[in-house]
Enzyme design. Structure first.
Site, PDB file in Angstrom:
ATOM      1  N   HIS A  51       0.830  -1.216   0.000  1.00  0.00           N
ATOM      2  CA  HIS A  51       0.000   0.000   0.000  1.00  0.00           C
ATOM      3  C   HIS A  51       0.870   1.275   0.000  1.00  0.00           C
ATOM      4  O   HIS A  51       0.530   2.274   0.628  1.00  0.00           O
ATOM      5  CB  HIS A  51      -0.958   0.014   1.198  1.00  0.00           C
ATOM      6  CG  HIS A  51      -1.913  -1.130   1.217  1.00  0.00           C
ATOM      7  ND1 HIS A  51      -3.100  -1.121   0.517  1.00  0.00           N
ATOM      8  CD2 HIS A  51      -1.858  -2.337   1.830  1.00  0.00           C
ATOM      9  CE1 HIS A  51      -3.733  -2.268   0.701  1.00  0.00           C
ATOM     10  NE2 HIS A  51      -2.985  -3.023   1.492  1.00  0.00           N
ATOM     11  N   ASN A 124     -10.174  -3.242   2.021  1.00  0.00           N
ATOM     12  CA  ASN A 124      -9.860  -3.178   0.590  1.00  0.00           C
ATOM     13  C   ASN A 124     -11.130  -2.924  -0.204  1.00  0.00           C
ATOM     14  O   ASN A 124     -12.219  -2.820   0.360  1.00  0.00           O
ATOM     15  CB  ASN A 124      -9.230  -4.500   0.120  1.00  0.00           C
ATOM     16  CG  ASN A 124      -7.795  -4.680   0.588  1.00  0.00           C
ATOM     17  OD1 ASN A 124      -7.035  -3.719   0.683  1.00  0.00           O
ATOM     18  ND2 ASN A 124      -7.422  -5.915   0.877  1.00  0.00           N
ATOM     19  N   TYR A 338       0.198  -4.550  11.691  1.00  0.00           N
ATOM     20  CA  TYR A 338       0.020  -3.160  11.259  1.00  0.00           C
ATOM     21  C   TYR A 338       0.648  -2.183  12.248  1.00  0.00           C
ATOM     22  O   TYR A 338       1.367  -1.266  11.866  1.00  0.00           O
ATOM     23  CB  TYR A 338      -1.461  -2.856  11.038  1.00  0.00           C
ATOM     24  CG  TYR A 338      -1.906  -3.190   9.640  1.00  0.00           C
ATOM     25  CD1 TYR A 338      -2.373  -2.221   8.770  1.00  0.00           C
ATOM     26  CD2 TYR A 338      -1.826  -4.490   9.165  1.00  0.00           C
ATOM     27  CE1 TYR A 338      -2.754  -2.524   7.479  1.00  0.00           C
ATOM     28  CE2 TYR A 338      -2.206  -4.814   7.875  1.00  0.00           C
ATOM     29  CZ  TYR A 338      -2.672  -3.825   7.039  1.00  0.00           C
ATOM     30  OH  TYR A 338      -3.035  -4.141   5.759  1.00  0.00           O
TER      31      TYR A 338
END
Length: 484
Positions: A51, A124, A338
């Site tokens: 990303h 997404n 993350y």
């Protein structure tokens, strides 16, 4: 405005270095020169491993329907209630300078600045994913990046992995349809993709899937147009989003969810054989209808891209009271990965940056480290041990206990699970012209790999639907590839 150093000291001359005589050499005491070059060398933070290329905007979420029977989260407390939001859209596999129109899933990461802290719905534009277990995520992403020897993108790496990973077929089918090249970010849907949970005031849990349905309508690019725009305007999606918001044409999405109790999911799994927490699967709408919740509107562009978009640090672990997780293996891995990525990429105190800081008061006992802006001042930086715990009336966010069952071990259900029915269902939903495009979109990169990989991949298409395999074979033959 008068130029100063970073410490606020006025700069006498920003055009000429301090030298010994008109021809030099340059003197080390020219601090302005040294500071300028030092900062220039450090202007880039590590780009995201995935990303990396993205766009962002601020907006509002407005509640349109009451869902208090499912959750005690305060952002849903009343119809008409508004919450400030931030969204980052992105491509997945490309580097920061890659084209916005590449065939790739699109990231749709949404932050709600609630009065109980930040809720990050990091999803997404597809409701499913390529793999079901986070232990395979680095392997998968390596196949989407560059070959370590040639430094080129490699169809062989991609299809070698996919052909040995039948669970990927559902997402591969979506990727090579026209949904794999959306026409910018405004004309695509978003999904939380994972199964999450909601907890109501009575402590009752339901499982949910989040959907964001574009009110601009779905628009996709043909393969030819996507390739053309990659050369003519590689920042096409960024330009479209920023320009629309600047012109007052604010994009909007209807926020909806699917809801199921644990008992309902167990009955559905018994009937279908599908694990409801498997990220490669979807919950069919006929079994779990969409329930309207609210509207997301994006209405403000960032002022500073680096500060507000590049340094935005979202994590699916950020849920607020009234929300929770699920046994989804991919989600469980992301809950760690993350936040860990943001610690490495942005820094220990990345939550202190304005785009990441909660809008509500916050207090923790974390101290010091780089960029420690809100460092607690004179408040204590410890919490003594208490015999009843610091929150004796509930666990964590007040989430009810989750019953676990089974011995700890590494369980491999592959080979016994159905990886083909939902992929076939998706294929059969496509009209004939969309199927034809799918065949050609797949045949392009598949024609560049070995006969062994082609045969493995075709076998998966055949099991999803005989017409699927036949169509890809015909498209390969039209490219001169000899296939059985």
């Amino acid at each position: 405005m008068k130029i100063t150093t970073a410490s606020g000291i006025p700069v006498a001359d920003n055009q000429n270095s301090l030298t010994a005589g008109p021809r030099g050499p340059v003197l080390l005491q020219d601090f302005h020169l040294i500071e300028k070059l030092q900062h220039f060398n450090r202007e880039r933070i590590p780009e995201r491993v995935v990303h990396a290329k993205g766009s962002g905007a601020y907006g509002t979420f407005t509640v349109t329907h009451d869902i208090s029977q499912y959750t005690k989260a305060k952002l849903f407390a009343a119809v008409g209630k508004q919450t400030e939001t931030f969204v980052r859209f992105s491509t997945v596999g490309g580097e920061k300078g890659s084209a916005d129109t590449e065939r790739d899933p699109r990231g749709f990461a949404l932050r709600f600045y609630t009065e109980e802290g930040n809720w990050d719905l990091v999803g997404n534009n597809t409701p499913m994913f390529f793999i079901k277990d986070g232990i395979k995520f680095p392997d998968f992403i390596h196949t989407q990046k560059r070959d370590p020897q040639t430094n080129l993108k490699s169809p062989t790496m991609m299809f070698d992995f996919w052909s040995k990973t039948p669970e990927s077929l559902h997402q591969v089918t979506m990727l090579f349809s026209d949904r794999g090249t959306p026409d910018g970010y405004r004309f695509m849907d978003g999904f939380g993709s994972h199964t999450f949970s909601l907890i109501n005031a009575a402590g009752e849990r339901v499982y949910v899937k989040w959907h964001l349905k574009t009110q601009q309508g779905i628009k996709n690019l043909s393969a030819a147009d996507a390739t053309r725009l990659a050369g003519e305007d590689p920042d096409y999606a960024q330009r479209d989003l920023f320009g629309a918001i600047a012109a007052g044409d604010f994009p909007r999405w209807a926020v909806k969810l699917q809801v199921a109790t644990e008992a309902e999911l167990a009955a559905w799994e018994a009937r279908t054989g599908w694990n409801p927490f498997d990220l490669t699967k979807v919950w069919p709408h006929k079994d779990f209808p969409l329930i309207p919740v609210g509207v997301l509107e994006l209405n403000r562009n960032p002022v500073n891209y680096h500060a507000e978009v590049e340094q935005a640090a979202l994590s699916p672990s950020n849920v607020v009271p009234g929300m929770g997780y699920s046994p989804d293996k991919m989600l469980q891995a992301r809950l760690f990965a993350y936040h860990d990525a943001q610690l490495y990429r942005v820094g220990t105190n990345h939550q202190h940056l304005p785009v990441n800081a909660p809008r509500c008061p916050f207090h923790n006992q974390q101290r010091d480290g780089a960029m420690a802006g809100a460092n607690g001042s004179a408040s204590v930086n410890y919490d003594p041990v208490q015999s009843n715990g610091s929150n004796p009336h509930g666990m964590g966010h007040g989430e009810p206990p989750l019953a676990l069952d089974g011995a700890a071990g590494r369980y491999d259900g592959r080979g016994k699970e159905d990886d083909y029915t939902q992929a076939g269902d998706l294929f059969r939903l496509m009209p004939a012209d969309a199927q034809h495009k799918l065949f050609n979109n797949i045949a392009g990169p598949l024609s560049q790999v070995s006969a062994e990989i082609i045969a493995r991949q075709l076998a998966h298409f055949d099991q999803a639907d005989a017409a699927y395999g036949a169509g890809v074979r015909a498209a390969l033959k039209a490219r001169g590839v000899n296939v059985a």
